[in-house]
Design a protein around this motif. Structure first.
Motif, PDB file in Angstrom:
ATOM      1  N   ASP A   1     -41.985  -1.000  10.348  1.00  0.00           N
ATOM      2  CA  ASP A   1     -42.596  -2.119   9.518  1.00  0.00           C
ATOM      3  C   ASP A   1     -43.442  -1.298   8.560  1.00  0.00           C
ATOM      4  O   ASP A   1     -43.734  -1.957   7.641  1.00  0.00           O
ATOM      5  N   TYR A   2     -44.168  -0.284   9.167  1.00  0.00           N
ATOM      6  CA  TYR A   2     -45.215   0.399   8.555  1.00  0.00           C
ATOM      7  C   TYR A   2     -44.901   1.836   8.902  1.00  0.00           C
ATOM      8  O   TYR A   2     -44.618   2.204   9.952  1.00  0.00           O
ATOM      9  N   ALA A   3     -45.737   2.667   7.859  1.00  0.00           N
ATOM     10  CA  ALA A   3     -45.741   4.124   8.159  1.00  0.00           C
ATOM     11  C   ALA A   3     -47.095   4.666   7.919  1.00  0.00           C
ATOM     12  O   ALA A   3     -47.734   4.121   7.034  1.00  0.00           O
ATOM     13  N   VAL A   4     -47.724   5.500   8.577  1.00  0.00           N
ATOM     14  CA  VAL A   4     -49.020   5.746   8.456  1.00  0.00           C
ATOM     15  C   VAL A   4     -49.145   7.340   8.437  1.00  0.00           C
ATOM     16  O   VAL A   4     -48.420   8.013   9.474  1.00  0.00           O
ATOM     17  N   TYR A   5     -49.605   7.956   7.466  1.00  0.00           N
ATOM     18  CA  TYR A   5     -49.686   9.441   7.329  1.00  0.00           C
ATOM     19  C   TYR A   5     -50.798  10.126   8.201  1.00  0.00           C
ATOM     20  O   TYR A   5     -51.851   9.723   8.058  1.00  0.00           O
ATOM     21  N   LEU A   6     -50.423  11.206   8.810  1.00  0.00           N
ATOM     22  CA  LEU A   6     -51.239  11.763   9.713  1.00  0.00           C
ATOM     23  C   LEU A   6     -52.103  13.050   9.214  1.00  0.00           C
ATOM     24  O   LEU A   6     -52.860  13.684   9.600  1.00  0.00           O
ATOM     25  N   ASN A   7     -51.946  13.366   7.827  1.00  0.00           N
ATOM     26  CA  ASN A   7     -52.773  14.064   6.987  1.00  0.00           C
ATOM     27  C   ASN A   7     -52.763  15.631   7.426  1.00  0.00           C
ATOM     28  O   ASN A   7     -53.600  15.962   8.143  1.00  0.00           O
ATOM     29  N   GLY A   8     -51.448  16.037   7.401  1.00  0.00           N
ATOM     30  CA  GLY A   8     -51.102  17.751   7.812  1.00  0.00           C
ATOM     31  C   GLY A   8     -49.887  18.059   7.869  1.00  0.00           C
ATOM     32  O   GLY A   8     -48.961  17.108   7.529  1.00  0.00           O
ATOM     33  N   GLN A   9     -49.803  19.349   8.143  1.00  0.00           N
ATOM     34  CA  GLN A   9     -48.277  19.621   7.916  1.00  0.00           C
ATOM     35  C   GLN A   9     -47.654  20.120   9.329  1.00  0.00           C
ATOM     36  O   GLN A   9     -46.583  20.007   9.565  1.00  0.00           O
ATOM     37  N   THR A  10     -48.355  20.914  10.176  1.00  0.00           N
ATOM     38  CA  THR A  10     -48.049  21.327  11.208  1.00  0.00           C
ATOM     39  C   THR A  10     -48.303  20.334  12.390  1.00  0.00           C
ATOM     40  O   THR A  10     -48.806  19.407  12.384  1.00  0.00           O
ATOM     41  N   VAL A  11     -47.516  20.691  13.549  1.00  0.00           N
ATOM     42  CA  VAL A  11     -47.573  19.847  14.724  1.00  0.00           C
ATOM     43  C   VAL A  11     -48.899  19.750  15.349  1.00  0.00           C
ATOM     44  O   VAL A  11     -49.678  18.845  15.626  1.00  0.00           O
ATOM     45  N   ASN A  12     -49.610  20.779  15.269  1.00  0.00           N
ATOM     46  CA  ASN A  12     -50.844  20.976  15.867  1.00  0.00           C
ATOM     47  C   ASN A  12     -52.148  20.259  14.813  1.00  0.00           C
ATOM     48  O   ASN A  12     -53.056  19.489  15.327  1.00  0.00           O
ATOM     49  N   GLU A  13     -51.833  20.152  13.602  1.00  0.00           N
ATOM     50  CA  GLU A  13     -52.653  19.382  12.660  1.00  0.00           C
ATOM     51  C   GLU A  13     -52.405  18.121  12.808  1.00  0.00           C
ATOM     52  O   GLU A  13     -53.380  17.221  12.356  1.00  0.00           O
ATOM     53  N   THR A  14     -51.183  17.235  13.363  1.00  0.00           N
ATOM     54  CA  THR A  14     -51.003  16.039  13.216  1.00  0.00           C
ATOM     55  C   THR A  14     -50.957  15.498  14.518  1.00  0.00           C
ATOM     56  O   THR A  14     -51.747  15.075  15.245  1.00  0.00           O
ATOM     57  N   TYR A  15     -49.476  15.512  15.150  1.00  0.00           N
ATOM     58  CA  TYR A  15     -49.123  15.000  16.466  1.00  0.00           C
ATOM     59  C   TYR A  15     -49.978  15.495  17.701  1.00  0.00           C
ATOM     60  O   TYR A  15     -50.275  14.641  18.644  1.00  0.00           O
ATOM     61  N   ARG A  16     -50.428  16.747  17.546  1.00  0.00           N
ATOM     62  CA  ARG A  16     -51.445  17.209  18.946  1.00  0.00           C
ATOM     63  C   ARG A  16     -52.837  17.048  18.399  1.00  0.00           C
ATOM     64  O   ARG A  16     -53.663  17.337  19.037  1.00  0.00           O
ATOM     65  N   ASN A  17     -53.078  16.410  17.314  1.00  0.00           N
ATOM     66  CA  ASN A  17     -54.588  16.168  17.086  1.00  0.00           C
ATOM     67  C   ASN A  17     -54.877  14.721  17.348  1.00  0.00           C
ATOM     68  O   ASN A  17     -54.830  13.707  16.578  1.00  0.00           O
ATOM     69  N   ILE A  18     -55.419  14.546  18.468  1.00  0.00           N
ATOM     70  CA  ILE A  18     -55.614  13.330  19.161  1.00  0.00           C
ATOM     71  C   ILE A  18     -56.619  12.312  18.407  1.00  0.00           C
ATOM     72  O   ILE A  18     -56.279  11.280  18.125  1.00  0.00           O
ATOM     73  N   GLU A  19     -57.491  12.982  17.529  1.00  0.00           N
ATOM     74  CA  GLU A  19     -58.429  12.062  16.629  1.00  0.00           C
ATOM     75  C   GLU A  19     -57.655  11.323  15.601  1.00  0.00           C
ATOM     76  O   GLU A  19     -57.747  10.591  15.265  1.00  0.00           O
ATOM     77  N   ARG A  20     -56.576  12.218  15.081  1.00  0.00           N
ATOM     78  CA  ARG A  20     -55.754  11.883  13.869  1.00  0.00           C
ATOM     79  C   ARG A  20     -54.884  10.623  14.159  1.00  0.00           C
ATOM     80  O   ARG A  20     -54.791   9.882  13.799  1.00  0.00           O
ATOM     81  N   VAL A  21     -54.462  10.832  15.313  1.00  0.00           N
ATOM     82  CA  VAL A  21     -53.634   9.902  16.017  1.00  0.00           C
ATOM     83  C   VAL A  21     -54.119   8.730  16.276  1.00  0.00           C
ATOM     84  O   VAL A  21     -53.812   7.479  15.733  1.00  0.00           O
ATOM     85  N   VAL A  22     -55.279   8.748  16.689  1.00  0.00           N
ATOM     86  CA  VAL A  22     -56.119   7.564  17.356  1.00  0.00           C
ATOM     87  C   VAL A  22     -56.688   6.860  15.959  1.00  0.00           C
ATOM     88  O   VAL A  22     -56.512   5.604  15.716  1.00  0.00           O
ATOM     89  N   ALA A  23     -57.040   7.642  14.938  1.00  0.00           N
ATOM     90  CA  ALA A  23     -57.332   7.037  13.876  1.00  0.00           C
ATOM     91  C   ALA A  23     -56.277   6.184  13.095  1.00  0.00           C
ATOM     92  O   ALA A  23     -56.523   5.362  12.330  1.00  0.00           O
ATOM     93  N   ALA A  24     -55.026   6.664  13.077  1.00  0.00           N
ATOM     94  CA  ALA A  24     -54.025   6.032  12.548  1.00  0.00           C
ATOM     95  C   ALA A  24     -53.593   4.762  13.367  1.00  0.00           C
ATOM     96  O   ALA A  24     -53.253   3.921  12.474  1.00  0.00           O
ATOM     97  N   SER A  25     -54.124   4.540  14.485  1.00  0.00           N
ATOM     98  CA  SER A  25     -53.601   3.719  15.338  1.00  0.00           C
ATOM     99  C   SER A  25     -54.744   2.506  14.703  1.00  0.00           C
ATOM    100  O   SER A  25     -54.238   1.293  15.183  1.00  0.00           O
ATOM    101  N   HIS A  26     -55.646   2.745  14.214  1.00  0.00           N
ATOM    102  CA  HIS A  26     -56.705   1.821  13.699  1.00  0.00           C
ATOM    103  C   HIS A  26     -56.499   1.356  12.356  1.00  0.00           C
ATOM    104  O   HIS A  26     -57.290   0.328  11.690  1.00  0.00           O
ATOM    105  N   ASP A  27     -55.680   2.025  11.656  1.00  0.00           N
ATOM    106  CA  ASP A  27     -55.510   1.549  10.219  1.00  0.00           C
ATOM    107  C   ASP A  27     -54.592   0.306   9.893  1.00  0.00           C
ATOM    108  O   ASP A  27     -54.234  -0.249  11.009  1.00  0.00           O
TER     109      ASP A  27
END
Length: 73
Positions: A47-73
């Motif tokens: 229904d929606y997609a949110v960009y995690l602002n990064g290219q590598t797994v460590n910059e995106t999916y393993r970056n808890i702060e980014r994932v949590v921030a994405a959940s609040h958008d």
């Protein structure tokens, strides 16, 4: 309390299956994605997609702060 929206921070076929499962139960799905995945077809299923602002797994999916921030958008 009933869940109405869910953030999925996974990729590919797993994300596609989770999206179908939850949408089939009336729950809106938000998929998180990295820059290198922006054109992949499984994002179209959500229904929606949110960009995690990064290219590598460590910059995106393993970056808890980014994932949590994405959940609040």
């Amino acid at each position: 309390m009933t869940m109405t929206k869910l953030l999925i921070a996974n990729r590919g076929e797993i994300a596609r299956r989770l999206t179908a499962y939850f949408q089939g139960r009336g729950i809106e799905v938000v998929l998180a994605f990295a820059e290198c995945e922006a054109e992949l077809s499984y994002l179209d299923d959500a229904d929606y997609a949110v960009y995690l602002n990064g290219q590598t797994v460590n910059e995106t999916y393993r970056n808890i702060e980014r994932v949590v921030a994405a959940s609040h958008d």
